[in-house]
Scaffold this motif. Structure first.
Motif, PDB file in Angstrom:
ATOM      1  N   GLN B  56      -9.948   6.270 -10.086  1.00 17.93           N
ATOM      2  CA  GLN B  56      -8.858   5.305  -9.967  1.00 17.93           C
ATOM      3  C   GLN B  56      -7.542   5.970 -10.362  1.00 17.93           C
ATOM      4  N   TYR B  57      -6.714   6.251  -9.363  1.00 15.47           N
ATOM      5  CA  TYR B  57      -5.405   6.860  -9.629  1.00 15.47           C
ATOM      6  C   TYR B  57      -4.598   6.797  -8.350  1.00 15.47           C
ATOM      7  N   LEU B  58      -3.298   6.545  -8.452  1.00 18.64           N
ATOM      8  CA  LEU B  58      -2.480   6.515  -7.239  1.00 18.64           C
ATOM      9  C   LEU B  58      -2.008   7.932  -6.937  1.00 18.64           C
ATOM     10  N   ARG B  59      -2.698   8.598  -6.027  1.00 16.68           N
ATOM     11  CA  ARG B  59      -2.405  10.010  -5.760  1.00 16.68           C
ATOM     12  C   ARG B  59      -1.072  10.154  -5.012  1.00 16.68           C
ATOM     13  N   PRO B  60      -0.047  10.731  -5.681  1.00 14.38           N
ATOM     14  CA  PRO B  60       1.263  10.842  -5.042  1.00 14.38           C
ATOM     15  C   PRO B  60       1.251  11.803  -3.844  1.00 14.38           C
ATOM     16  N   GLU B  61       0.244  12.674  -3.790  1.00 16.63           N
ATOM     17  CA  GLU B  61       0.159  13.621  -2.657  1.00 16.63           C
ATOM     18  C   GLU B  61       0.108  12.863  -1.327  1.00 16.63           C
ATOM     19  N   ILE B  62      -0.655  11.754  -1.303  1.00 15.58           N
ATOM     20  CA  ILE B  62      -0.798  10.977  -0.053  1.00 15.58           C
ATOM     21  C   ILE B  62       0.563  10.396   0.346  1.00 15.58           C
ATOM     22  N   VAL B  63       1.266   9.835  -0.647  1.00 19.33           N
ATOM     23  CA  VAL B  63       2.598   9.257  -0.386  1.00 19.33           C
ATOM     24  C   VAL B  63       3.522  10.356   0.144  1.00 19.33           C
ATOM     25  N   GLY B  64       3.486  11.508  -0.512  1.00 17.00           N
ATOM     26  CA  GLY B  64       4.350  12.625  -0.122  1.00 17.00           C
ATOM     27  C   GLY B  64       4.056  13.124   1.284  1.00 17.00           C
ATOM     28  N   ILE B  65       2.790  13.255   1.617  1.00 15.69           N
ATOM     29  CA  ILE B  65       2.423  13.779   2.954  1.00 15.69           C
ATOM     30  C   ILE B  65       2.951  12.850   4.052  1.00 15.69           C
ATOM     31  N   ASP B 156       6.736  -1.709  13.078  1.00 21.19           N
ATOM     32  CA  ASP B 156       5.296  -1.461  13.175  1.00 21.19           C
ATOM     33  C   ASP B 156       4.961  -0.039  12.690  1.00 21.19           C
ATOM     34  N   GLY B 157       5.810   0.910  13.087  1.00 20.45           N
ATOM     35  CA  GLY B 157       5.577   2.303  12.700  1.00 20.45           C
ATOM     36  C   GLY B 157       5.996   2.605  11.272  1.00 20.45           C
ATOM     37  N   LEU B 158       6.741   1.677  10.670  1.00 14.81           N
ATOM     38  CA  LEU B 158       7.251   1.927   9.307  1.00 14.81           C
ATOM     39  C   LEU B 158       6.383   1.296   8.229  1.00 14.81           C
ATOM     40  N   VAL B 159       5.458   0.419   8.636  1.00 16.23           N
ATOM     41  CA  VAL B 159       4.704  -0.357   7.644  1.00 16.23           C
ATOM     42  C   VAL B 159       4.010   0.542   6.612  1.00 16.23           C
ATOM     43  N   LEU B 160       3.229   1.511   7.084  1.00 16.43           N
ATOM     44  CA  LEU B 160       2.448   2.319   6.130  1.00 16.43           C
ATOM     45  C   LEU B 160       3.353   3.136   5.195  1.00 16.43           C
ATOM     46  N   PRO B 161       4.367   3.874   5.748  1.00 11.96           N
ATOM     47  CA  PRO B 161       5.241   4.618   4.832  1.00 11.96           C
ATOM     48  C   PRO B 161       5.918   3.712   3.800  1.00 11.96           C
ATOM     49  N   VAL B 162       6.380   2.524   4.246  1.00 10.52           N
ATOM     50  CA  VAL B 162       7.095   1.623   3.324  1.00 10.52           C
ATOM     51  C   VAL B 162       6.138   1.087   2.260  1.00 10.52           C
ATOM     52  N   VAL B 163       4.940   0.693   2.668  1.00  6.89           N
ATOM     53  CA  VAL B 163       3.968   0.176   1.694  1.00  6.89           C
ATOM     54  C   VAL B 163       3.644   1.258   0.660  1.00  6.89           C
ATOM     55  N   LEU B 164       3.501   2.506   1.130  1.00 10.54           N
ATOM     56  CA  LEU B 164       3.189   3.597   0.193  1.00 10.54           C
ATOM     57  C   LEU B 164       4.328   3.832  -0.789  1.00 10.54           C
ATOM     58  N   ILE B 166       6.501   1.559  -1.826  1.00  9.04           N
ATOM     59  CA  ILE B 166       6.492   0.434  -2.778  1.00  9.04           C
ATOM     60  C   ILE B 166       5.385   0.640  -3.819  1.00  9.04           C
ATOM     61  N   LEU B 167       4.198   1.037  -3.358  1.00  9.01           N
ATOM     62  CA  LEU B 167       3.086   1.264  -4.288  1.00  9.01           C
ATOM     63  C   LEU B 167       3.432   2.352  -5.299  1.00  9.01           C
ATOM     64  N   PHE B 168       4.054   3.437  -4.792  1.00  5.88           N
ATOM     65  CA  PHE B 168       4.396   4.541  -5.682  1.00  5.88           C
ATOM     66  C   PHE B 168       5.420   4.093  -6.728  1.00  5.88           C
ATOM     67  N   VAL B 169       6.445   3.333  -6.290  1.00  8.07           N
ATOM     68  CA  VAL B 169       7.482   2.871  -7.237  1.00  8.07           C
ATOM     69  C   VAL B 169       6.835   1.977  -8.298  1.00  8.07           C
ATOM     70  N   LEU B 170       5.976   1.047  -7.865  1.00 11.30           N
ATOM     71  CA  LEU B 170       5.317   0.146  -8.829  1.00 11.30           C
ATOM     72  C   LEU B 170       4.456   0.945  -9.810  1.00 11.30           C
ATOM     73  N   PHE B 171       3.741   1.946  -9.280  1.00 10.92           N
ATOM     74  CA  PHE B 171       2.865   2.768 -10.123  1.00 10.92           C
ATOM     75  C   PHE B 171       3.706   3.567 -11.120  1.00 10.92           C
ATOM     76  N   PHE B 172       4.852   4.092 -10.636  1.00 12.01           N
ATOM     77  CA  PHE B 172       5.748   4.854 -11.512  1.00 12.01           C
ATOM     78  C   PHE B 172       6.266   3.961 -12.648  1.00 12.01           C
ATOM     79  N   MET B 173       6.608   2.697 -12.280  1.00 11.87           N
ATOM     80  CA  MET B 173       7.100   1.766 -13.312  1.00 11.87           C
ATOM     81  C   MET B 173       6.004   1.461 -14.337  1.00 11.87           C
ATOM     82  N   ALA B 174       4.763   1.428 -13.857  1.00 13.57           N
ATOM     83  CA  ALA B 174       3.648   1.113 -14.764  1.00 13.57           C
ATOM     84  C   ALA B 174       3.179   2.347 -15.541  1.00 13.57           C
TER      85      ALA B 174
END
Lengths: 67, 384
Positions: B56-65, B156-164, B166-174
């Motif tokens: 269980q960890y939000l891997r930033p590598e995926i967001v970065g790629i 439609d093409g932006l959904v996944l990058p944007v969701v990632l 948001i997830l990264f920012v929330l994880f960083f805040m936590a």
């Protein structure tokens, strides 16, 4: 003409390859919609002895293969 | 055919290999500098889609790629929102590729990284991977194809990058609260409590990671290069079989060489062996069959898990659906105990090999049957 728009590799190259093997055309127009397919089709056609000219058609690519 | 070599593919392979070794040096698990399957599984864990505590960890590598690919595609004018190519089939293929990868314990990229780390089990995986691709190529030659995609709304093409993002920012805040919790647990504090919405591993592979922003930056660099070079583990072998084109395969070889040399230089290399390999098992039938599923499924999808992330970054919503299929596949793999695990190792003087659960074996067989059905029912798709 081969319309490979909407397909990603290797499909466009396979479609062009099939057409060349079947009909051995001296000229063939190929439509693709992404640069990967543009490069792959172009490289493959050149390896088969074709000259390739590239044109941009809106957001798509029109390749003319000739020999 | 004479192969036209793009030098960038070799550079990209070398950078990925070196980055993998460095990420491990700075905290990622051994032989797991990069693993798209494992990292998506960890993201499924931290977002509580499964509850296996060690992954269980939000891997930033995926967001970065994904972001690196999106940035490169925007800069070069290649970004284009596309969708509509058999999305449900792509979802289920993504799901099955993930199940196969987690039975083997790694995506094709980690397979190469494990090979460079001296893990002989990964060579068995490679054999399965090649067989899977060969089966996929047979169906490609028979006319297999998923349907065409079409232009769609940019959103439609932006959904996944944007969701990632948001997830990264929330994880960083936590993160301050999460890392406090992890260190409390490690220090043996009795009333240690995770006060955040994310789950986090306090032991096991999920607890091992390079610093947050280093992992993000490395992911970005790899995303940029991989978008430009079109590196793909499946494409490498597939193009050799189909067109005798060795270009993409050189990326595969470059990663192996860079990881092997990197491990030797850093003193991590202890020779080739099947036993006691990091986060790996030597149950060879399942190493082989797991990677048959990955090779076959990825061949039908047109690209390995890394390539799916890159395409999703370029605006391909079908690849975004595939990534979500992988995420759900990872959740199922752990919720239903389908995944592989490490060998128990030396027990009472004898080396004990990991035994895949009955659920895992059944899932692998079901995946192979489903792949056969999908392969047979999508022939000559371009004529429709």
């Amino acid at each position: 003409m081969v319309d490979a728009r909407g397909f990603s590799c290797p499909k466009p190259v396979m479609m062009v390859d099939e057409e060349i093997k079947k009909n051995n055309p001296s000229e063939l127009v190929v439509l693709v919609d992404n640069r990967t397919a543009e490069n792959n089709v172009s490289n493959h056609a050149e390896s088969l002895g074709y000259k390739v000219t590239h044109e941009k058609e809106g957001r798509d690519f029109k390749l003319t293969l000739s020999k | 055919m004479k192969t036209k070599i793009n030098p960038l593919i070799i550079v990209t392979g070398l950078v990925i290999g070196v980055a993998a070794v460095l990420l491990t040096k700075f905290g990622n698990p051994k032989n797991m500098g990069f693993c798209i399957a494992c990292f998506i599984r960890d993201i499924a864990g931290t977002t509580k889609l499964h509850s296996a505590p060690v992954v269980q960890y939000l891997r930033p590598e995926i967001v970065g790629i994904v972001l690196g690919s999106a940035i490169m595609a925007f800069v070069s004018g290649e970004w284009r929102a596309k969708a509509g190519s058999s999305p449900a089939i792509r979802f289920i293929l993504g799901f099955m590729v993930m199940v196969g990868a987690l039975i083997f314990l790694g995506c094709p990229l980690r397979m190469v990284i494990r090979m460079g780390g001296g893990d002989l089990n990964a060579f068995v995986g490679l054999a399965g991977f090649v067989v899977g691709i060969l089966i996929g190529v047979v169906f490609l030659k028979k006319g297999f194809g998923l349907k065409r995609n079409y232009d769609t709304a940019n959103l439609d093409g932006l959904v996944l990058p944007v969701v990632l993002i948001i997830l990264f920012v929330l994880f960083f805040m936590a993160w301050p609260a999460l890392s406090q919790y992890v260190s409390d647990v490690k220090a043996g504090v009795e009333d240690a409590k995770n006060t955040t919405a994310f789950a986090i591993s306090t032991s096991g592979p999920g607890s091992m990671h390079a610093p947050l922003f280093m992992a993000l930056a490395v992911g970005l660099i790899v995303g940029v290069l991989a978008q430009k070079a079109r590196i793909c583990m499946v494409g490498g072998l597939r193009d050799v079989i189909l067109f005798k084109n060795f270009n993409l395969l050189l990326g595969f070889v470059a990663i192996f060489v860079a990881v092997l040399v990197g491990n030797v230089v850093l003193g991590n290399f202890t020779g080739f062996s099947t036993q006691s390999q990091p986060i790996a098992h030597s149950s060879q039938v399942w190493n082989f069959l797991g990677m048959v599923i990955v090779g076959w499924g990825s061949c039908l999808l047109g690209g390995c898990p890394l390539r799916q992330l890159i395409l999703a970054g370029e605006g391909n919503a079908d690849s975004a659906i595939t990534v979500i299929g992988m995420l759900v596949g990872a959740a199922f793999a752990h919720n239903f105990a389908l995944a592989g695990g490490a060998d128990p190792g030396m027990v009472d003087g004898a080396y004990k090999v990991f035994s895949l659960s009955a659920n895992g074996k059944l899932a692998a067989i079901c995946c192979l049957i489903a792949l056969l059905i999908i392969s047979c029912t999508n022939l000559k798709a371009e004529e429709n």
